[in-house]
Design an enzyme around this catalytic site. Structure first.
Site, PDB file in Angstrom:
ATOM      1  N   GLY A   1      15.675  -9.117   0.224  1.00 36.63           N
ATOM      2  CA  GLY A   1      15.067  -9.768  -1.085  1.00 36.63           C
ATOM      3  C   GLY A   1      15.978 -10.444  -2.265  1.00 36.63           C
ATOM      4  O   GLY A   1      17.173 -10.192  -1.952  1.00 36.63           O
TER       5      GLY A   1
ATOM      6  N   ALA B   1       8.037 -10.663   6.414  1.00 36.92           N
ATOM      7  CA  ALA B   1       7.513 -12.070   6.785  1.00 36.92           C
ATOM      8  C   ALA B   1       6.692 -12.676   5.577  1.00 36.92           C
ATOM      9  O   ALA B   1       6.796 -13.625   5.512  1.00 36.92           O
ATOM     10  CB  ALA B   1       6.475 -11.561   7.812  1.00 36.92           C
ATOM     11  N   THR B   2       6.047 -11.523   4.892  1.00 41.43           N
ATOM     12  CA  THR B   2       5.240 -12.280   3.807  1.00 41.43           C
ATOM     13  C   THR B   2       6.176 -12.996   2.728  1.00 41.43           C
ATOM     14  O   THR B   2       5.800 -13.812   2.182  1.00 41.43           O
ATOM     15  CB  THR B   2       4.447 -11.077   3.113  1.00 41.43           C
ATOM     16  OG1 THR B   2       3.479 -10.607   4.367  1.00 41.43           O
ATOM     17  CG2 THR B   2       3.515 -11.645   2.184  1.00 41.43           C
TER      18      THR B   2
ATOM     19  N   TRP C   1       0.701  -1.292  -0.152  1.00 41.27           N
ATOM     20  CA  TRP C   1      -0.062   0.042   0.146  1.00 41.27           C
ATOM     21  C   TRP C   1       0.987   1.261  -0.065  1.00 41.27           C
ATOM     22  O   TRP C   1       0.303   2.488  -0.320  1.00 41.27           O
ATOM     23  CB  TRP C   1      -0.979  -0.024   1.255  1.00 41.27           C
ATOM     24  CG  TRP C   1      -0.199  -0.377   2.397  1.00 41.27           C
ATOM     25  CD1 TRP C   1      -0.248  -1.618   3.076  1.00 41.27           C
ATOM     26  CD2 TRP C   1       0.843   0.470   3.268  1.00 41.27           C
ATOM     27  NE1 TRP C   1       0.665  -1.633   4.268  1.00 41.27           N
ATOM     28  CE2 TRP C   1       1.132  -0.404   4.301  1.00 41.27           C
ATOM     29  CE3 TRP C   1       0.929   1.656   3.371  1.00 41.27           C
ATOM     30  CZ2 TRP C   1       2.018   0.045   5.309  1.00 41.27           C
ATOM     31  CZ3 TRP C   1       1.885   2.151   4.152  1.00 41.27           C
ATOM     32  CH2 TRP C   1       2.468   1.133   5.240  1.00 41.27           C
TER      33      TRP C   1
ATOM     34  N   GLU D   1      12.655  -2.725  11.141  1.00 41.30           N
ATOM     35  CA  GLU D   1      12.556  -1.815   9.994  1.00 41.30           C
ATOM     36  C   GLU D   1      11.383  -1.017  10.652  1.00 41.30           C
ATOM     37  O   GLU D   1      10.095  -1.460  11.007  1.00 41.30           O
ATOM     38  CB  GLU D   1      12.056  -2.434   8.553  1.00 41.30           C
ATOM     39  CG  GLU D   1      11.597  -1.589   7.605  1.00 41.30           C
ATOM     40  CD  GLU D   1      10.830  -1.915   6.471  1.00 41.30           C
ATOM     41  OE1 GLU D   1       9.975  -2.831   6.672  1.00 41.30           O
ATOM     42  OE2 GLU D   1      11.021  -1.555   5.367  1.00 41.30           O
TER      43      GLU D   1
ATOM     44  N   GLU E   1      10.824  -8.222  -3.257  1.00 41.21           N
ATOM     45  CA  GLU E   1      11.402  -6.781  -3.048  1.00 41.21           C
ATOM     46  C   GLU E   1      10.870  -6.437  -1.522  1.00 41.21           C
ATOM     47  O   GLU E   1       9.605  -6.407  -1.485  1.00 41.21           O
ATOM     48  CB  GLU E   1      10.775  -5.407  -3.954  1.00 41.21           C
ATOM     49  CG  GLU E   1      11.425  -5.848  -5.384  1.00 41.21           C
ATOM     50  CD  GLU E   1      12.752  -5.395  -5.433  1.00 41.21           C
ATOM     51  OE1 GLU E   1      13.625  -5.232  -4.465  1.00 41.21           O
ATOM     52  OE2 GLU E   1      13.385  -5.861  -6.643  1.00 41.21           O
TER      53      GLU E   1
ATOM     54  N   CYS F   1      10.058   2.040   1.459  1.00 38.22           N
ATOM     55  CA  CYS F   1      10.977   0.873   1.570  1.00 38.22           C
ATOM     56  C   CYS F   1      12.561   1.411   1.518  1.00 38.22           C
ATOM     57  O   CYS F   1      13.311   0.881   2.725  1.00 38.22           O
ATOM     58  CB  CYS F   1      10.940  -0.207   0.476  1.00 38.22           C
ATOM     59  SG  CYS F   1      11.149   0.225  -1.282  1.00 38.22           S
TER      60      CYS F   1
ATOM     61  N   PRO G   1      -3.502  -5.840  -5.453  1.00 40.95           N
ATOM     62  CA  PRO G   1      -3.033  -4.758  -4.691  1.00 40.95           C
ATOM     63  C   PRO G   1      -3.428  -4.919  -3.174  1.00 40.95           C
ATOM     64  O   PRO G   1      -4.191  -5.873  -2.874  1.00 40.95           O
ATOM     65  CB  PRO G   1      -4.116  -3.520  -5.425  1.00 40.95           C
ATOM     66  CG  PRO G   1      -5.092  -4.308  -5.815  1.00 40.95           C
ATOM     67  CD  PRO G   1      -4.748  -5.742  -6.086  1.00 40.95           C
TER      68      PRO G   1
HETATM   69  P1  NAD Z   1       2.746  -6.911   3.357  1.00 43.78           P
HETATM   70  O1  NAD Z   1       3.716  -8.064   3.277  1.00 43.78           O
HETATM   71  O2  NAD Z   1       1.807  -6.977   4.700  1.00 43.78           O
HETATM   72  O3  NAD Z   1       1.603  -6.801   2.194  1.00 43.78           O
HETATM   73  C1  NAD Z   1       2.247  -6.802   1.036  1.00 43.78           C
HETATM   74  C2  NAD Z   1       1.207  -7.591  -0.048  1.00 43.78           C
HETATM   75  O4  NAD Z   1       1.162  -8.865   0.117  1.00 43.78           O
HETATM   76  C3  NAD Z   1      -0.288  -7.142   0.270  1.00 43.78           C
HETATM   77  O5  NAD Z   1      -1.278  -7.052  -1.069  1.00 43.78           O
HETATM   78  C4  NAD Z   1      -0.909  -8.391   0.978  1.00 43.78           C
HETATM   79  O6  NAD Z   1      -2.288  -8.335   0.942  1.00 43.78           O
HETATM   80  C5  NAD Z   1      -0.154  -9.356   0.382  1.00 43.78           C
HETATM   81  N1  NAD Z   1       0.237 -10.602   1.300  1.00 43.78           N
HETATM   82  C6  NAD Z   1      -0.009 -10.448   2.704  1.00 43.78           C
HETATM   83  N2  NAD Z   1       0.010 -11.872   3.091  1.00 43.78           N
HETATM   84  C7  NAD Z   1       0.205 -12.708   2.135  1.00 43.78           C
HETATM   85  C8  NAD Z   1       0.371 -14.039   1.701  1.00 43.78           C
HETATM   86  N3  NAD Z   1       0.460 -15.100   2.572  1.00 43.78           N
HETATM   87  N4  NAD Z   1       0.495 -14.343   0.476  1.00 43.78           N
HETATM   88  C9  NAD Z   1       0.530 -13.678  -0.479  1.00 43.78           C
HETATM   89  N5  NAD Z   1       0.228 -12.308  -0.518  1.00 43.78           N
HETATM   90  C10 NAD Z   1       0.272 -11.945   0.828  1.00 43.78           C
HETATM   91  O7  NAD Z   1       3.367  -5.616   3.290  1.00 43.78           O
HETATM   92  P2  NAD Z   1       2.830  -4.241   3.588  1.00 43.78           P
HETATM   93  O8  NAD Z   1       2.651  -3.781   4.935  1.00 43.78           O
HETATM   94  O9  NAD Z   1       1.579  -3.847   2.562  1.00 43.78           O
HETATM   95  O10 NAD Z   1       4.247  -3.419   2.955  1.00 43.78           O
HETATM   96  C11 NAD Z   1       5.127  -2.695   3.811  1.00 43.78           C
HETATM   97  C12 NAD Z   1       6.254  -3.547   3.483  1.00 43.78           C
HETATM   98  O11 NAD Z   1       6.735  -3.522   2.103  1.00 43.78           O
HETATM   99  C13 NAD Z   1       7.672  -2.717   4.176  1.00 43.78           C
HETATM  100  O12 NAD Z   1       8.406  -3.847   4.710  1.00 43.78           O
HETATM  101  C14 NAD Z   1       8.390  -2.171   3.084  1.00 43.78           C
HETATM  102  O13 NAD Z   1       9.783  -2.041   3.326  1.00 43.78           O
HETATM  103  C15 NAD Z   1       8.110  -3.345   1.976  1.00 43.78           C
HETATM  104  N6  NAD Z   1       8.233  -2.678   0.684  1.00 43.78           N
HETATM  105  C16 NAD Z   1       9.594  -3.045   0.053  1.00 43.78           C
HETATM  106  C17 NAD Z   1       9.863  -2.297  -1.520  1.00 43.78           C
HETATM  107  C18 NAD Z   1      11.134  -2.877  -2.079  1.00 43.78           C
HETATM  108  O14 NAD Z   1      10.930  -2.478  -3.286  1.00 43.78           O
HETATM  109  N7  NAD Z   1      11.720  -3.434  -1.490  1.00 43.78           N
HETATM  110  C19 NAD Z   1       8.956  -1.162  -1.548  1.00 43.78           C
HETATM  111  C20 NAD Z   1       7.691  -0.918  -1.032  1.00 43.78           C
HETATM  112  C21 NAD Z   1       7.578  -1.576   0.110  1.00 43.78           C
END
Ligand code: NAD
Length: 476
Positions: free
Chosen positions: A453, A225-226, A145, A380, A244, A278, A170
């Site tokens: 990642g 974690a995801t 998000w 983080e 990522e 991120c 999304p």
């Molecule tokens: P999140 O992992 O909670 O969710 C990300 C997406 O994964 C969401 O669409 C969610 O619904 C989905 N998801 C959740 N559990 C899942 C599962 N078991 N299987 C498949 N999909 C699943 O992350 P968030 O809180 O939405 O985003 C924040 C994190 O994203 C931070 O750690 C940030 O650093 C990272 N991030 C990384 C980058 C990068 O390019 N390295 C860019 C932006 C954000």
């Protein structure tokens, strides 16, 4: 708003809906379908059914469609940026940058559409080979998000240009602009089924994408974690993966740095998008010779930030995106105070008062003298909290910077080339900036090391990542 499967708006097969809230006001701005495994199956079937037709277009034809899409999104950028601010919380200026950034990504990849899609190899008497880079097929994309529109661009543009089709999920707290843009892509000529958007939870819709046998590659951006869970699920299906994940980027400010530039870099690097980026500056190391003056100037600059509803033209920082973020950050700061893990220079708590009460607003926060084992530096922190660590020399800064399990980005602020060279060689990260931070244009490959990642997005590398080579060996 509905999901988009095979170019049309559809509800979920479960007929369940979820509210999307404005994080500045708590108001419901729309509802989205709670997608199921059956919805994912329908989306994958659709993507599979049009793959051959899409992949047999020339790259130039696909590039022209991306280019046309960028033009229409640019024409509609004001409406889209407003929608993004309302669902995500970021100031309108940042949302506008993000929507324009999406167009830049599409245009960059459209410009790559004349690149060679293969190679020829002569093997003397044995024969000649033709190596063709073929698209993979149906690709899955799961996005967070915090920067939903940019990340949508990072995944769709190279995948579609290479001839793949896609099913994207999304995040449930910022799905609306992605859905709206996907309709524009359809209007620009992307055929029904080439890009499908399924909304819903990670555990249901997300996992259904990762485990679907026809999905050849999964590109995921989100938390570590995801990411681990997705690696586990995808591993047993032998899928290609881009992960990522999180970061805890260090910013190292040396005693020869341009102080004004570094102070502004720290403000933008940490408080852009309310710290939910991120590659945000998540740990600041400042040389002891300049620490006092640097910290004084940074503190007064941070105290002057206008924190408001992102739609207010004065807003320099908006609310956090969702309740979970807000509660997690509030808990962390409570524990920092209770356990004396650092000295809070400014902020440190949620914002209160009439204009803040219904939103997830948090004070921009600076913390000094942070304990080495504080979660502020070991994990983080995805919010507007910047830990500052004073260091006696570059070696100490590098060694502390590398103590993090993450390795996404890092920056050094200096005028000295030898310092740059040492940081570039020794700091664990996928990108090292000098005298700036955060910027990730589509031309350069982007991704991390260690727990941040695997794989790269952006650049020519990402386009290659959406193909696999196939060889024709002509043994004359
Ligand atoms: P999140 O992992 O909670 O969710 C990300 C997406 O994964 C969401 O669409 C969610 O619904 C989905 N998801 C959740 N559990 C899942 C599962 N078991 N299987 C498949 N999909 C699943 O992350 P968030 O809180 O939405 O985003 C924040 C994190 O994203 C931070 O750690 C940030 O650093 C990272 N991030 C990384 C980058 C990068 O390019 N390295 C860019 C932006 C954000």
């Amino acid at each position: 708003m509905f999901m988009r499967i095979h170019g049309v708006d559809v509800p979920s097969s479960s007929d369940k809906w979820r509210d999307v809230l404005n994080p500045a006001t708590g108001e419901v701005i729309d509802t989205i379908p709670e997608g199921t495994a059956d919805d994912v199956k329908a989306a994958v079937d659709s993507a599979e059914s049009v793959f051959l037709e899409w992949s047999e277009k020339t790259m130039r034809e696909r590039g022209l469609i991306l280019f046309r899409a960028a033009t229409i999104v640019r024409e509609e950028h004001k409406r889209l940026a407003r929608l993004l601010t309302m669902e995500q919380g970021k100031p309108l200026r940042e949302a506008t940058d993000e929507v324009r950034g999406f167009c830049n990504i599409l245009e960059f990849y459209a410009g790559l559409s004349s690149q060679p899609a293969g190679d020829a190899v002569r093997l003397g008497g044995q024969g000649d080979c033709m190596v063709v880079n073929e698209p993979l097929g149906v690709c899955g994309a799961i996005i967070p998000w915090n920067m939903p529109v940019i990340i949508m661009g990072w995944k769709t543009a190279p995948a579609l240009l290479a001839g793949n089709t896609m099913v994207m999920k999304p995040s449930s707290t910022a799905p609306l602009t992605v859905l709206s843009i996907s309709k524009i892509l359809g209007d620009a000529g992307i055929p029904p089924g080439v890009l499908n958007i399924v909304t819903g939870s990670g555990s249901t819709a997300g996992e259904a994408i990762v485990t679907h046998p026809s999905v050849q590659k999964v590109s995921f951006t989100g938390s570590c974690a995801t990411g681990c869970r997705i690696r586990e699920l995808a591993g047993s299906h032998n899928k290609d993966l881009v992960l990522e994940l999180g970061g805890s980027d260090p910013m190292i400010v040396m005693n020869d740095a341009d102080m004004d530039n570094a102070v502004e870099g720290a403000v933008r690097g940490r408080f852009y998008n309310a710290g939910q980026t991120c590659t945000a500056v998540k740990r600041l190391f400042v040389h002891q010779d300049i620490a006092e003056s640097f910290i004084r100037r940074l503190t007064s600059r941070v105290e002057a930030l206008h924190v408001k509803n992102g739609l207010d033209s004065l807003a320099e920082m908006g609310p956090l995106n969702n309740r979970q973020q807000y509660d997690t950050l509030s808990e962390i700061m409570k524990s920092v105070k209770e356990n004396r893990e650092g000295t809070i220079l400014t902020g440190g708590s949620p914002m209160q008062g009439e204009s803040y009460d219904n939103g997830y607003f948090f004070h921009p926060t600076l913390v000094k003298d942070v304990a080495d084992d504080s979660p502020l530096v070991t994990g983080e922190i995805f919010g507007p909290v910047l830990p500052i660590i004073v260091v006696p020399d570059l070696g100490t800064a590098i060694s502390k910077a590398n103590q993090s399990p993450y390795g996404l980005g890092a920056s050094v602020w200096t005028r000295d080339l030898a310092t740059v060279k040492r940081v570039f060689r020794e700091v664990h990260a996928g990108i090292i900036w000098v005298n700036r931070h955060v910027t990730v244009p589509p031309e350069i490959p982007f991704g991390g090391t260690k727990e941040s990642g695997v794989g790269r997005e952006n650049g020519y590398q990402a386009l290659q990542g959406y193909t696999r080579s196939k060889t024709l060996f002509l043994g004359w």
